[in-house]
Design a protein around this motif. Structure first.
Motif, mmCIF file in Angstrom:
data_model
loop_
_atom_site.group_PDB
_atom_site.id
_atom_site.type_symbol
_atom_site.label_atom_id
_atom_site.label_comp_id
_atom_site.label_asym_id
_atom_site.label_seq_id
_atom_site.Cartn_x
_atom_site.Cartn_y
_atom_site.Cartn_z
ATOM 1 N N PRO A 1 0.804 -1.230 0.000
ATOM 2 C CA PRO A 1 0.000 0.000 0.000
ATOM 3 C C PRO A 1 0.831 1.272 0.000
ATOM 4 N N VAL A 2 2.012 1.238 0.621
ATOM 5 C CA VAL A 2 2.866 2.436 0.653
ATOM 6 C C VAL A 2 3.362 2.761 -0.750
ATOM 7 N N VAL B 1 9.686 4.964 -6.760
ATOM 8 C CA VAL B 1 9.505 3.902 -5.779
ATOM 9 C C VAL B 1 10.824 3.260 -5.391
ATOM 10 N N ILE B 2 11.594 2.816 -6.370
ATOM 11 C CA ILE B 2 12.763 1.997 -6.056
ATOM 12 C C ILE B 2 13.758 2.726 -5.160
ATOM 13 N N ALA B 3 13.932 4.023 -5.343
ATOM 14 C CA ALA B 3 14.900 4.755 -4.526
ATOM 15 C C ALA B 3 14.437 4.894 -3.087
ATOM 16 N N ARG B 4 13.140 4.792 -2.859
ATOM 17 C CA ARG B 4 12.594 4.953 -1.506
ATOM 18 C C ARG B 4 12.205 3.639 -0.854
ATOM 19 N N LEU B 5 12.255 2.548 -1.617
ATOM 20 C CA LEU B 5 11.795 1.264 -1.113
ATOM 21 C C LEU B 5 12.713 0.768 0.003
ATOM 22 N N TRP C 1 10.467 -4.470 1.090
ATOM 23 C CA TRP C 1 10.890 -5.552 0.189
ATOM 24 C C TRP C 1 10.671 -6.908 0.840
ATOM 25 N N ARG C 2 11.150 -7.060 2.076
ATOM 26 C CA ARG C 2 11.064 -8.348 2.748
ATOM 27 C C ARG C 2 9.622 -8.753 3.032
ATOM 28 N N VAL D 1 5.213 -0.100 -13.701
ATOM 29 C CA VAL D 1 6.130 0.818 -13.045
ATOM 30 C C VAL D 1 5.733 0.980 -11.575
ATOM 31 N N GLY D 2 6.696 0.891 -10.693
ATOM 32 C CA GLY D 2 6.428 1.063 -9.270
ATOM 33 C C GLY D 2 6.106 -0.211 -8.523
#
Length: 265
Positions: free
Chosen positions: A97-98, A115-119, A124-125, A167-168
Motif C-alpha cells: 500500500p505504501v 519507488v525503487i529509490a525509496r523502497l 521488500w522483505r 512501473v512502481g
C-alpha cells in the motif's frame, strides 16, 4: 450424466485446503470447491475472515500466517490426521500500500514514479516473505502430506505482473515471477509422486487488494485487454479446473487469466 452433474461431482469426497481463503480469490475458490462436493479447510492470516468463509461453506477455519513455516506445517499435519488431503490452493498474497500511495502521488503531481529509490528493506522483505516464502512453505507442506498417497493437486497464484511489469511494482513483480519458477520446479519433482502442481497468473482482478490500486493505474489496466477486470469467481473457475481431474495431464502450467491483455510464448 449431464454436464452440470459432472461438474458438481468433480470434488465429491475430496478434502481441500485454501490458504488466503478469508477474502477475494481464496474465498471464491473455497465456495466453488464446497459447491462441487469438497470438504474445505479455510486458512487466512485474519482468523475471523477464515472462520466466516468456513461457516458459509460448512468447512473449518484457521488463523494462519503463511510466513510462519511451523504454523503452516502444523495446519497441514492437523488436517492429515483427520484424513487424506487431496487439493491445496494457495492464494495468500500481498501488495504494498505504501508503494501504491507513492504511485498515486506521482500521478496526481504529474511527476515520474519514484519507488525503487525509496523502497525500504522492510517493504521488500514483507512482500517477498508473504508472496514467495509463504508459497514455499505451503508447497513443501502439501508435498509432504500428499507424497505417501502418491496423489494430489496443488494450485498456486502468481500474477501477469511477472510478465508485463508495472512501473512502481518491483518487489511485487519479482515475488510473483519467483512464485512461477518455484511452482514449476516443484511441479517437475512432485509429479513423480503423483502430485500435480500448477499456477494461475491473473491479470487485474476486482478484489479488496485491487481496491487500493491508484485510479490512474486502474484506468490504464482497464483500458487494456478485451475484458478488463476479472471477478474473483472467474479466477476460481480457472483454479478449480487446474485442481480437478479434468486437468490430469496439466503439470507445471502457468495459466494466464488476464482478459487478453497480452500473451506469452
Amino acid at each position: 450424466m449431464n454436464e452440470n452433474a459432472l461438474t458438481a461431482a468433480r470434488f465429491a469426497g475430496r478434502t481441500a485446503l485454501v490458504s488466503g481463503g478469508g477474502s477475494g480469490i481464496g474465498a471464491a475458490v473455497a465456495r466453488r470447491l464446497a459447491a462441487e462436493g469438497a470438504a474445505v479447510h479455510v486458512a487466512d492470516v485474519v482468523g475471523e475472515n477464515a472462520a466466516a468463509v468456513a461457516a458459509e461453506v460448512g468447512g473449518t477455519g484457521y488463523g494462519v500466517d503463511v510466513t510462519d513455516a511451523a504454523a503452516v506445517d502444523a495446519l497441514v499435519e492437523g488436517i492429515v490426521t483427520q484424513g487424506p488431503l487431496d487439493v491445496v490452493v494457495h492464494t495468500a498474497g500481498v501488495d504494498d500500500p505504501v508503494a501504491k500511495a507513492w504511485i498515486r502521488e506521482a500521478g496526481e503531481g504529474d511527476a515520474p514514479v519514484d519507488v525503487i529509490a525509496r523502497l525500504s528493506d522492510e517493504q521488500w522483505r514483507r512482500v517477498l516473505a508473504i508472496n514467495l516464502d509463504g508459497t514455499f512453505h505451503v508447497l513443501r507442506a502439501a508435498v509432504r502430506a500428499m507424497r505417501p498417497r502418491r496423489s494430489g493437486a496443488v494450485v498456486t497464484v502468481g500474477s501477469s505482473a511477472a510478465f508485463d511489469t508495472l512501473v512502481g511494482y518491483p518487489h511485487y513483480a519479482a515475488s510473483k515471477a519467483a512464485v512461477h519458477a518455484l511452482s514449476q520446479s516443484v511441479a517437475k519433482e512432485a509429479i513423480a509422486y503423483g502430485i500435480r502442481v500448477n499456477t494461475v497468473a491473473p491479470g487485474p482482478v476486482d478484489t479488496p487488494m485491487a481496491g487500493r490500486t491508484p485510479a490512474s493505474v486502474r484506468a490504464a489496466m482497464e483500458a487494456t485487454g478485451a475484458i478488463g477486470y476479472a471477478s474473483a469467481e472467474e479466477l476460481a473457475d480457472n483454479i478449480c479446473y487446474l485442481a480437478s481431474p479434468g486437468a490430469a495431464n496439466v503439470v507445471g502450467a502457468v495459466l494466464l487469466s488476464n482478459g487478453g491483455r497480452f500473451t506469452v510464448s
